[in-house]
Design a protein around this motif. Structure first.
Motif, PDB file in Angstrom:
ATOM      1  N   TYR A 561       0.753  -0.939   0.174  1.00  0.00           N
ATOM      2  CA  TYR A 561       0.118  -0.078  -0.097  1.00  0.00           C
ATOM      3  C   TYR A 561       0.653   1.265   0.089  1.00  0.00           C
ATOM      4  O   TYR A 561       1.889   1.320   0.629  1.00  0.00           O
ATOM      5  CB  TYR A 561      -1.088  -0.022   1.179  1.00  0.00           C
ATOM      6  CG  TYR A 561      -1.821   1.107   1.412  1.00  0.00           C
ATOM      7  CD1 TYR A 561      -2.926   1.287   0.418  1.00  0.00           C
ATOM      8  CD2 TYR A 561      -1.712   2.041   2.240  1.00  0.00           C
ATOM      9  CE1 TYR A 561      -3.745   2.150   0.587  1.00  0.00           C
ATOM     10  CE2 TYR A 561      -2.563   3.274   2.403  1.00  0.00           C
ATOM     11  CZ  TYR A 561      -3.604   3.162   1.631  1.00  0.00           C
ATOM     12  OH  TYR A 561      -4.424   4.373   1.598  1.00  0.00           O
ATOM     13  N   VAL A 570      -9.500   5.101   3.505  1.00  0.00           N
ATOM     14  CA  VAL A 570      -9.194   4.874   4.936  1.00  0.00           C
ATOM     15  C   VAL A 570      -7.587   5.480   5.246  1.00  0.00           C
ATOM     16  O   VAL A 570      -6.711   5.514   4.591  1.00  0.00           O
ATOM     17  CB  VAL A 570      -9.094   3.349   5.273  1.00  0.00           C
ATOM     18  CG1 VAL A 570     -10.662   2.930   5.265  1.00  0.00           C
ATOM     19  CG2 VAL A 570      -8.372   2.520   4.397  1.00  0.00           C
ATOM     20  N   TRP A 572      -4.502   4.029   7.156  1.00  0.00           N
ATOM     21  CA  TRP A 572      -3.879   2.931   7.535  1.00  0.00           C
ATOM     22  C   TRP A 572      -2.467   3.142   8.133  1.00  0.00           C
ATOM     23  O   TRP A 572      -1.724   3.853   7.674  1.00  0.00           O
ATOM     24  CB  TRP A 572      -3.806   1.825   6.406  1.00  0.00           C
ATOM     25  CG  TRP A 572      -3.097   0.778   6.661  1.00  0.00           C
ATOM     26  CD1 TRP A 572      -3.832  -0.487   7.410  1.00  0.00           C
ATOM     27  CD2 TRP A 572      -1.828   0.204   6.308  1.00  0.00           C
ATOM     28  NE1 TRP A 572      -2.958  -1.214   7.341  1.00  0.00           N
ATOM     29  CE2 TRP A 572      -1.732  -1.114   6.749  1.00  0.00           C
ATOM     30  CE3 TRP A 572      -0.969   0.701   5.505  1.00  0.00           C
ATOM     31  CZ2 TRP A 572      -0.571  -1.774   6.817  1.00  0.00           C
ATOM     32  CZ3 TRP A 572       0.427  -0.079   5.332  1.00  0.00           C
ATOM     33  CH2 TRP A 572       0.370  -1.433   5.834  1.00  0.00           C
ATOM     34  N   HIS A 588      -6.694   2.463  14.285  1.00  0.00           N
ATOM     35  CA  HIS A 588      -7.509   2.173  12.980  1.00  0.00           C
ATOM     36  C   HIS A 588      -9.123   2.418  13.187  1.00  0.00           C
ATOM     37  O   HIS A 588      -9.680   2.987  12.520  1.00  0.00           O
ATOM     38  CB  HIS A 588      -7.038   0.958  12.349  1.00  0.00           C
ATOM     39  CG  HIS A 588      -5.949   0.829  11.880  1.00  0.00           C
ATOM     40  ND1 HIS A 588      -5.128  -0.313  11.975  1.00  0.00           N
ATOM     41  CD2 HIS A 588      -5.290   1.374  11.146  1.00  0.00           C
ATOM     42  CE1 HIS A 588      -4.133  -0.193  11.340  1.00  0.00           C
ATOM     43  NE2 HIS A 588      -4.190   0.987  10.580  1.00  0.00           N
ATOM     44  N   ASN A 592     -10.971   6.206  11.576  1.00  0.00           N
ATOM     45  CA  ASN A 592     -11.549   5.923  10.353  1.00  0.00           C
ATOM     46  C   ASN A 592     -13.238   5.984  10.609  1.00  0.00           C
ATOM     47  O   ASN A 592     -13.670   5.767  11.908  1.00  0.00           O
ATOM     48  CB  ASN A 592     -11.141   4.708   9.931  1.00  0.00           C
ATOM     49  CG  ASN A 592      -9.668   4.516   9.322  1.00  0.00           C
ATOM     50  OD1 ASN A 592      -9.557   5.406   8.201  1.00  0.00           O
ATOM     51  ND2 ASN A 592      -8.880   4.080   9.803  1.00  0.00           N
ATOM     52  N   TRP A 667     -13.813  -2.649   5.756  1.00  0.00           N
ATOM     53  CA  TRP A 667     -12.358  -2.497   5.558  1.00  0.00           C
ATOM     54  C   TRP A 667     -11.699  -3.536   6.950  1.00  0.00           C
ATOM     55  O   TRP A 667     -11.965  -3.133   7.974  1.00  0.00           O
ATOM     56  CB  TRP A 667     -11.702  -1.249   5.860  1.00  0.00           C
ATOM     57  CG  TRP A 667     -12.076  -0.381   4.693  1.00  0.00           C
ATOM     58  CD1 TRP A 667     -13.288   0.221   4.353  1.00  0.00           C
ATOM     59  CD2 TRP A 667     -11.358  -0.303   3.339  1.00  0.00           C
ATOM     60  NE1 TRP A 667     -13.196   0.999   3.153  1.00  0.00           N
ATOM     61  CE2 TRP A 667     -12.097   0.581   2.444  1.00  0.00           C
ATOM     62  CE3 TRP A 667     -10.176  -0.669   2.929  1.00  0.00           C
ATOM     63  CZ2 TRP A 667     -11.533   1.039   1.139  1.00  0.00           C
ATOM     64  CZ3 TRP A 667      -9.758  -0.345   1.646  1.00  0.00           C
ATOM     65  CH2 TRP A 667     -10.345   0.251   0.889  1.00  0.00           C
ATOM     66  N   LEU A 669      -8.430  -3.570   8.908  1.00  0.00           N
ATOM     67  CA  LEU A 669      -7.141  -2.887   9.096  1.00  0.00           C
ATOM     68  C   LEU A 669      -6.154  -3.524  10.062  1.00  0.00           C
ATOM     69  O   LEU A 669      -6.417  -3.607  11.176  1.00  0.00           O
ATOM     70  CB  LEU A 669      -7.630  -1.572   9.565  1.00  0.00           C
ATOM     71  CG  LEU A 669      -8.538  -0.695   8.500  1.00  0.00           C
ATOM     72  CD1 LEU A 669      -8.949   0.475   9.178  1.00  0.00           C
ATOM     73  CD2 LEU A 669      -8.245  -0.524   7.414  1.00  0.00           C
ATOM     74  N   PRO A 676      -4.228  -1.669   3.772  1.00  0.00           N
ATOM     75  CA  PRO A 676      -5.801  -1.973   4.004  1.00  0.00           C
ATOM     76  C   PRO A 676      -6.342  -2.649   3.272  1.00  0.00           C
ATOM     77  O   PRO A 676      -6.110  -2.876   1.866  1.00  0.00           O
ATOM     78  CB  PRO A 676      -6.555  -0.586   4.132  1.00  0.00           C
ATOM     79  CG  PRO A 676      -5.547   0.295   3.086  1.00  0.00           C
ATOM     80  CD  PRO A 676      -4.228  -0.368   3.433  1.00  0.00           C
ATOM     81  N   CYS A 678     -10.346  -4.104   1.581  1.00  0.00           N
ATOM     82  CA  CYS A 678     -11.832  -4.053   1.527  1.00  0.00           C
ATOM     83  C   CYS A 678     -12.254  -5.254   1.454  1.00  0.00           C
ATOM     84  O   CYS A 678     -12.159  -6.016   0.416  1.00  0.00           O
ATOM     85  CB  CYS A 678     -11.861  -3.043   0.383  1.00  0.00           C
ATOM     86  SG  CYS A 678     -13.735  -2.755   0.287  1.00  0.00           S
TER      87      CYS A 678
END
Length: 720
Positions: A561, A570, A572, A588, A592, A667, A669, A676, A678
């Protein structure tokens, strides 16, 4: 001072165990004196099999007479009686005559010896039934005795006699017969508890002491059967079994008016026997509590015994005052009380060693092993002392260890040594005493293989000591983070709602949000206790071989990522501080989704989130790594909780992951993953919605069948 204030705050927030008022208990107990004359509808029990303990006299005999008049086959579990009781041979003759008079000539009516004061007798009875290879439709746990005058009496098994006869023996018999009950389409378990539970004191120190033994053990029995119902509801083979506790009423039987086990009668028994002449009901009326609970639709989970051939989910361990559902003592429905009783009796009867807890470890709720501290694997001591109570089966996955011997230590003395042989660890079942010097003799080699250790335990604390040359697989982030071999390490955070709530509030989350225990992932009645909407879930799970295999396979298809900036879906954080997965999950969860709107922008958390937004993942990790305010807040909270805080260097093979709902998506996390993930669309549901649960924590639990080391908490509205 800040840490002391935080600890004091957390202690104040810990909710007390249920404490019903003395007046409420009295009023509930008085309901048991209802002497209204009752009748119940006839049912067809042809080809059904029933086991009824204590069926040669009193309420048990009357229930048996009704069962055989309805065409049932029945086996009575009876002791060889004293002179004042009807001999089981005579009871069987009376039952056969009643069946014949009702037009049933071919029913089977027998009695087998089963003295509830002898666990050997109970086990022999259970094995004898299982050898018959028959489905069991109804189990009526009816045998019992009243209190004993004078000194405390103990059975041949070493238990106080009322504790064993009225409680332990029924537990043992019930668990032995579960496989047979599971073969019936709509099995019932009926337990003669009592309204005397309202006069019991919930203190397990008195369970086997003889002090208040009759009411106390009635309370524990109702608590245990409620817990069993919740556990069976999570077992595919047992979820259609219904169990219920019943109070037959104040019945004029010889349990009150004759000596118990050859003991002299006390003045209170004589007084009660006199009063029962005027306020008591006869045994036939008392037996209706058993026959009603065993056969009617109202007493089942969704259907009565005769209404369908389909397997259905059972009721929730209810309690009835004669035929009317009644509120039991609050402790019987409290998850922690139920867990304590379950663990206590499991230890007393060594149920894990008898293999009678298979499939019942989870118990319909999460976190049943007590508070735990989560962190990822690394080098050091394998420590499971955070688990309290009967673990049943303790399973630990060890990845890439370099060792030839592992010592499982209970306290400082009793140990079991597991030696490496042919790619597995074989337990040496001989316990021995070791000293601190002995612990240093654990040998190591460079085998570098993966092993799973599975060993039954019924001890309260288990520590696994292993000498290893393994080093951490994830280095600190580049940039400002230290580059030395030993990176920063935190004390693992306990999955305790009060501790977590205090930490989040200290960091800057609004008091309008709090962390709450989640006791089930499927039971609506338990999910209803959690304030909604839940913006995030935090799952503690074991880092097992199955999980690691799944993670490696999924990560192969993922890119590292690289997101940053205001356009991110998000926020992360990559985890670079060892043993900080609990903190990462909280960051997290609070950073978020809807929870982020409740973060004070001028607080430690608010400033961290603002600074982190434009940064790349590696730079964000450095930001957290070098935050003194974050480290101080975490350090204060890590010393709190129900378990002793371990050294920061200790290893607990458990891990936190957060599931957060953001813009209609769930999500996952986890700071130890590539980024992250999904998991899918959940629409308007919150984190405890059906879609979110199915895509999130249920996937983890389903992967680890039989594993009990799971716990879930939710971030949602505060109850204050």
């Amino acid at each position: 001072m800040e840490a002391q204030n935080a600890i004091a705050t957390a202690q104040e927030e810990i909710p007390p165990m249920p404490a019903p008022s003395h007046w409420w208990c009295k009023m509930q107990g008085l309901k048991g004196t209802n002497s209204r004359r009752l009748s119940i509808p006839d049912v067809d029990l042809r080809h059904k099999w029933i086991i009824l303990t204590g069926g040669n006299s009193g309420v048990g005999l009357e229930a048996a007479l009704q069962f055989v008049r309805w065409g049932a086959n029945i086996v009575l579990g009876c002791r060889k009686p004293p002179p004042h009781e009807m001999h089981p041979d005579v009871a069987v003759q009376n039952l056969k005559a009643a069946a014949l008079a009702a037009g049933y000539q071919d029913t089977i009516i027998e009695w087998w010896e089963c003295d509830m004061a002898s666990l050997k007798d109970v086990e022999a009875f259970g094995k004898r039934w299982l050898q018959k290879d028959r489905p069991l439709d109804i189990l009526a746990n009816n045998a019992g005795m009243s209190g004993v005058l004078g000194k405390v009496q103990y059975t041949c098994d070493g238990f106080e006699i009322v504790h064993q006869v009225n409680f332990l023996s029924h537990v043992l018999l019930t668990l032995m017969l579960l496989p047979s009950l599971a073969r019936s389409s709509q099995p019932r378990i009926v337990c003669t508890t009592s309204c005397m539970q309202y006069f019991g004191v919930f203190n397990l120190d008195n369970a086997n002491s003889g002090k208040g033994s009759y009411p106390n053990n009635k309370l524990y029995f109702q608590t245990w059967l409620t817990e069993l119902q919740f556990r069976m509801a999570k077992h595919n083979e047992y979820k259609h079994i219904t169990i219920k506790g019943v109070h037959p009423g104040y019945v004029k039987t010889n349990i009150w008016v004759t000596p118990s086990r050859e003991s002299p009668m006390s003045w209170d028994k004589r007084t009660l026997g006199f009063l029962l002449k005027y306020i008591g009901i006869d045994a036939q009326q008392g037996s209706l509590a058993i026959t009603y609970a065993a056969t009617t639709m109202e007493s089942g989970g969704q259907h009565g015994l005769l209404s369908s051939t389909d397997k259905v989910c059972g009721a929730e361990g209810r309690y009835a005052n004669r035929i009317w559902d009644e509120k039991p003592m609050p402790q019987t429905m409290h998850p922690e009380c139920r867990r304590e009783v379950w663990d206590f009796v499991s230890e007393e009867l060594k149920l894990g060693e008898k293999q009678l807890l298979n499939g019942l470890s989870w118990g319909g709720r999460l976190g049943c092993a007590g508070r735990v501290r989560g962190c990822r694997a690394g080098d050091g001591i394998w420590d499971a002392s955070g688990f309290r109570g009967n673990l049943g089966v303790f399973a630990l996955s060890i990845s890439s260890l370099s060792l030839t011997k592992c010592v499982l230590r209970r306290g400082n003395r009793s140990v079991v040594t597991l030696t490496h042989s042919t790619n597995q660890f074989t337990p040496n079942l001989t316990s021995q005493n070791i000293s601190s010097q002995d612990e240093e003799t654990i040998n190591s080699t460079s085998t570098s293989q993966h092993h799973t250790i599975i060993k039954p335990f019924t001890t309260n604390q288990v520590t696994i000591m292993a000498d290893t040359t393994t080093t951490s697989t994830s280095a600190p982030a580049t940039g400002a983070s230290p580059t030395q071999t030993k990176r920063k390490t935190f004390v693992p955070l306990e999955n305790n709602p009060q501790v977590m709530t205090t930490l989040l509030h200290n960091l800057g989350l609004s008091p309008t949000l709090a962390v709450h225990d989640v006791f089930s992932l499927s039971d609506p009645s338990l999910l209803a206790f959690v304030p909604r909407p839940a913006s995030a879930l935090l799952l503690v799970f074991p880092v097992s071989e199955k999980y690691e295999k799944y993670r490696r396979e999924e990560d192969e298809g993922l890119q590292e990522y690289k997101g940053s900036g205001e356009g991110e879906e998000v926020t992360w954080f990559k985890q670079t501080i060892r043993n900080s997965c609990g903190l990462m999950a909280l960051l997290h969860a609070a950073g978020n989704g809807s929870a982020r709107d409740f973060v004070d922008p001028n607080s430690t958390l608010g400033k961290l989130l603002k600074e982190a937004t434009p940064l790349a993942p590696a730079e964000r990790a450095d930001l957290l790594y070098n935050s003194p305010a974050l480290e101080t807040a975490h350090s204060a909270s890590a010393q709190q909780g129900d378990t002793a805080a371990p050294p920061a260097e200790d290893i607990v093979e458990l891990h936190f992951v957060a599931f957060v709902v953001v813009n209609g998506k769930l999500w996952e996390l986890d700071g130890s993953r590539k980024g992250p993930i999904c998991r899918g669309e959940v629409g308007d549901e919150d984190a405890l919605g059906e879609k979110a649960l199915e895509m999130g924590p249920r996937r983890f639990v389903g992967r680890e069948e039989g594993e009990l080391r799971f716990s879930v908490v939710a971030l949602g509205p505060s109850m204050d």
